[in-house]
Design an enzyme around this catalytic site. Structure first.
Site, PDB file in Angstrom:
ATOM      1  N   GLU A 168       0.660  -1.214   0.059  1.00 23.40           N
ATOM      2  CA  GLU A 168       0.063  -0.027   0.021  1.00 23.40           C
ATOM      3  C   GLU A 168       1.052   1.186  -0.112  1.00 23.40           C
ATOM      4  O   GLU A 168       0.782   2.282   0.945  1.00 23.40           O
ATOM      5  CB  GLU A 168      -0.973  -0.130   1.191  1.00 23.40           C
ATOM      6  CG  GLU A 168      -1.936  -1.399   1.182  1.00 23.40           C
ATOM      7  CD  GLU A 168      -2.837  -1.420   2.451  1.00 23.40           C
ATOM      8  OE1 GLU A 168      -2.810  -0.148   3.036  1.00 23.40           O
ATOM      9  OE2 GLU A 168      -3.230  -2.578   2.747  1.00 23.40           O
ATOM     10  N   GLU A 273      -5.985 -10.813  -0.607  1.00 23.61           N
ATOM     11  CA  GLU A 273      -6.669 -10.346   0.980  1.00 23.61           C
ATOM     12  C   GLU A 273      -8.222 -10.394   0.487  1.00 23.61           C
ATOM     13  O   GLU A 273      -8.963  -9.570   0.735  1.00 23.61           O
ATOM     14  CB  GLU A 273      -6.145  -9.296   1.442  1.00 23.61           C
ATOM     15  CG  GLU A 273      -4.866  -9.013   1.686  1.00 23.61           C
ATOM     16  CD  GLU A 273      -4.255  -7.807   2.348  1.00 23.61           C
ATOM     17  OE1 GLU A 273      -5.097  -7.125   2.661  1.00 23.61           O
ATOM     18  OE2 GLU A 273      -3.201  -7.360   2.242  1.00 23.61           O
TER      19      GLU A 273
HETATM   20  O1  G3I Z   1      -2.855  -8.238  19.560  1.00 22.90           O
HETATM   21  C1  G3I Z   1      -3.181  -6.850  20.075  1.00 22.90           C
HETATM   22  C2  G3I Z   1      -3.946  -7.100  21.510  1.00 22.90           C
HETATM   23  O2  G3I Z   1      -2.648  -7.420  22.319  1.00 22.90           O
HETATM   24  C3  G3I Z   1      -4.466  -5.644  21.738  1.00 22.90           C
HETATM   25  O3  G3I Z   1      -5.270  -5.883  23.093  1.00 22.90           O
HETATM   26  C4  G3I Z   1      -5.456  -5.034  20.667  1.00 22.90           C
HETATM   27  C5  G3I Z   1      -6.170  -3.902  21.018  1.00 22.90           C
HETATM   28  O4  G3I Z   1      -5.254  -2.985  20.909  1.00 22.90           O
HETATM   29  O5  G3I Z   1      -4.787  -4.961  19.522  1.00 22.90           O
HETATM   30  C6  G3I Z   1      -4.144  -6.165  19.197  1.00 22.90           C
HETATM   31  O6  G3I Z   1      -3.581  -6.071  17.911  1.00 22.90           O
HETATM   32  C7  G3I Z   1      -4.266  -5.635  16.733  1.00 22.90           C
HETATM   33  C8  G3I Z   1      -3.989  -6.615  15.660  1.00 22.90           C
HETATM   34  O7  G3I Z   1      -4.738  -6.473  14.438  1.00 22.90           O
HETATM   35  C9  G3I Z   1      -4.492  -8.237  16.065  1.00 22.90           C
HETATM   36  O8  G3I Z   1      -6.027  -8.478  16.243  1.00 22.90           O
HETATM   37  C10 G3I Z   1      -4.143  -4.299  16.209  1.00 22.90           C
HETATM   38  O9  G3I Z   1      -4.594  -3.462  17.313  1.00 22.90           O
HETATM   39  C11 G3I Z   1      -4.940  -4.015  14.868  1.00 22.90           C
HETATM   40  O10 G3I Z   1      -4.577  -2.884  14.349  1.00 22.90           O
HETATM   41  C12 G3I Z   1      -4.597  -5.204  13.853  1.00 22.90           C
HETATM   42  O11 G3I Z   1      -5.260  -5.084  12.910  1.00 22.90           O
HETATM   43  C13 G3I Z   1      -4.824  -5.882  11.748  1.00 22.90           C
HETATM   44  C14 G3I Z   1      -4.506  -4.701  10.598  1.00 22.90           C
HETATM   45  O12 G3I Z   1      -4.132  -5.354   9.230  1.00 22.90           O
HETATM   46  C15 G3I Z   1      -3.406  -3.947  10.943  1.00 22.90           C
HETATM   47  O13 G3I Z   1      -2.140  -4.576  11.273  1.00 22.90           O
HETATM   48  C16 G3I Z   1      -5.954  -6.461  11.202  1.00 22.90           C
HETATM   49  O14 G3I Z   1      -6.275  -7.541  11.975  1.00 22.90           O
HETATM   50  C17 G3I Z   1      -5.795  -7.184   9.802  1.00 22.90           C
HETATM   51  O15 G3I Z   1      -6.888  -7.709   8.873  1.00 22.90           O
HETATM   52  C18 G3I Z   1      -5.364  -5.882   8.696  1.00 22.90           C
HETATM   53  O16 G3I Z   1      -4.928  -6.440   7.463  1.00 22.90           O
HETATM   54  C19 G3I Z   1      -4.685  -5.500   6.567  1.00 22.90           C
HETATM   55  C20 G3I Z   1      -3.563  -6.044   5.889  1.00 22.90           C
HETATM   56  O17 G3I Z   1      -2.378  -6.509   6.275  1.00 22.90           O
HETATM   57  C21 G3I Z   1      -2.965  -5.256   4.588  1.00 22.90           C
HETATM   58  N1  G3I Z   1      -4.168  -4.931   3.759  1.00 22.90           N
HETATM   59  C22 G3I Z   1      -5.359  -4.082   4.513  1.00 22.90           C
HETATM   60  C23 G3I Z   1      -5.792  -5.207   5.711  1.00 22.90           C
HETATM   61  C24 G3I Z   1      -6.965  -4.784   6.599  1.00 22.90           C
HETATM   62  O18 G3I Z   1      -6.490  -3.585   7.160  1.00 22.90           O
END
Ligand code: G3I
Length: 369
Positions: A168, A273
């Protein structure tokens, strides 16, 4: 090593031919098994497909939820870490690397002979907070980028043979986004990232991954221009990930044209994805279950998408990866704050009509182009 039975020499002709046939059949099966041991074995929803069919995986859920785990084992031949290989997880503090969950996913995949797709070395959406405050000059930022990429790729070495190197990097108009990496290294951060990844793993498949490049507009053209610039600098990008966070209202024809354009340029095509929203505008309100006609639409969309994907040259078909296993796992429910059912399995991990749609797409005739 195949051993030819010495007894076959003493057989009269018909039995000798039978022995020869048995040997040939055994040899073929053994060789076939050997090659399958190294390639992701098609299974489940991907059975019969000539490409890997995968899902993103939340490692914590993999370890805690048996239905999630057994569905992934049974149905998919490729896995992508949803978050556990991203910089904010892998390097939570400068020079502190955390491999536990990512290594657990690699072990799981090896145990189930699944491919691991590495995601994502450089993405502003998963850059840890400490990077934002990193005080270095350009040389220091270059060193930081290089160290993260080469430490991560080096750690997984032969177990992860493909990476989303940059994720991205583009705005909707096709220009480079001014992310933290752009702001400290300029537009060259993309080339630097691919160069460092290639140095760390010369044989790996390196991808550029993005969303909304499956249209026919400026963002796809921006991606193609970026790839052309990299190529002009002698930097090899092996493939393009079309994230395809899409909806039943989208045009498969438009997606197909974009995939064909990229494949014609020699890149592998990864639908990286995939989720197919039924409720993109929230039009289904607070429904607890999707209407039957929406599920039927999703089945048709998935069928048509898979059929279109199979129209690509086989050598360009890297695979189709869904962004989640069941509707209960989708990131979209948190992101959109309304009900959504975008995946192949329902909350009880039962196949939905879209699962049948995928199977129908795999079985559809490939019309010669
Ligand atoms: O693991 C922590 C947990 O310990 C904590 O309590 C909680 C609340 O803050 O957060 C948890 O981490 C979260 C993580 O997902 C695991 O669930 C992060 O906050 C959250 O930002 C993260 O979101 C992911 C996001 O990418 C950012 O990495 C989504 O699950 C994931 O589906 C999303 O995937 C992205 C692709 O990588 C790139 N393309 C877009 C896609 C959707 O945004």
């Amino acid at each position: 090593m195949l051993f030819i039975s010495s007894s076959s020499a003493s057989l009269h002709r018909p039995r000798r031919l039978a022995g020869l046939f048995t040997w040939l059949l055994t040899g073929t099966l053994l060789l076939g098994a050997a090659s399958c041991a190294t390639l992701p074995r098609p299974r489940g929803v991907g059975m019969g497909a000539a490409f890997a069919v995968g899902t993103c995986v939340n490692v914590g859920k993999l370890q805690a939820n048996a239905a999630y785990r057994t569905t992934i084992e049974r149905e998919f031949s490729s896995v992508t870490a949803e978050t556990d290989m991203k910089m904010d997880v892998i390097q939570p503090r400068l020079n502190t690397f955390e491999w536990t969950k990512a290594d657990a996913l690699v072990r799981f995949a090896r145990q189930h002979r699944q491919r691991v797709h590495g995601h994502a070395l450089v993405w502003h959406g998963s850059t840890p907070k400490w990077v934002e405050q990193f005080p270095g000059d350009t040389a220091a930022w270059d060193g930081l980028l290089r160290q993260h990429i080469q430490t991560t790729v080096g750690h997984f070495k032969k177990q992860v043979k493909a990476w989303d190197v940059v994720n991205e990097a583009l705005e909707g108009d096709g220009s480079l986004s001014h992310t933290v990496w752009y702001n400290h290294l300029g537009p060259s951060y993309v080339a630097r990232a691919f160069r460092y990844a290639r140095q760390a793993a010369p044989q790996a498949l390196l991808f550029y991954n993005d969303w909304d490049i499956e249209g026919e507009g400026a963002k796809l053209n921006g991606a193609l221009a970026l790839l052309a610039r990299l190529k002009a600098q002698g930097i090899r990008v092996d493939g393009v990930g079309f994230q395809l966070h899409t909806s039943v209202g989208a045009s498969v024809g438009t997606v197909s044209a974009a995939m064909q354009k990229v494949a014609a340029l020699g890149y592998l095509v990864h639908l990286s994805e995939v989720d197919v929203e039924l409720n993109r505008q929230g039009q289904l309100g607070a429904a607890t279950q999707p209407p039957a006609e929406a599920l039927a639409q999703q089945r048709q969309f998935v069928r048509d998408l898979v059929a279109a994907y199979r129209q690509l040259p086989p050598a360009r078909q890297y695979g189709i990866t869904f962004w989640g296993v069941s509707d209960g796992d989708t990131w979209l429910r948190g992101f959109k704050h309304h009900p959504e059912w975008p995946l192949l399995f329902d909350e009880q991990y039962q196949p939905k009509p879209a699962y049948e749609g995928f199977r129908e797409g795999v079985a559809a005739p490939v019309v010669a182009r």
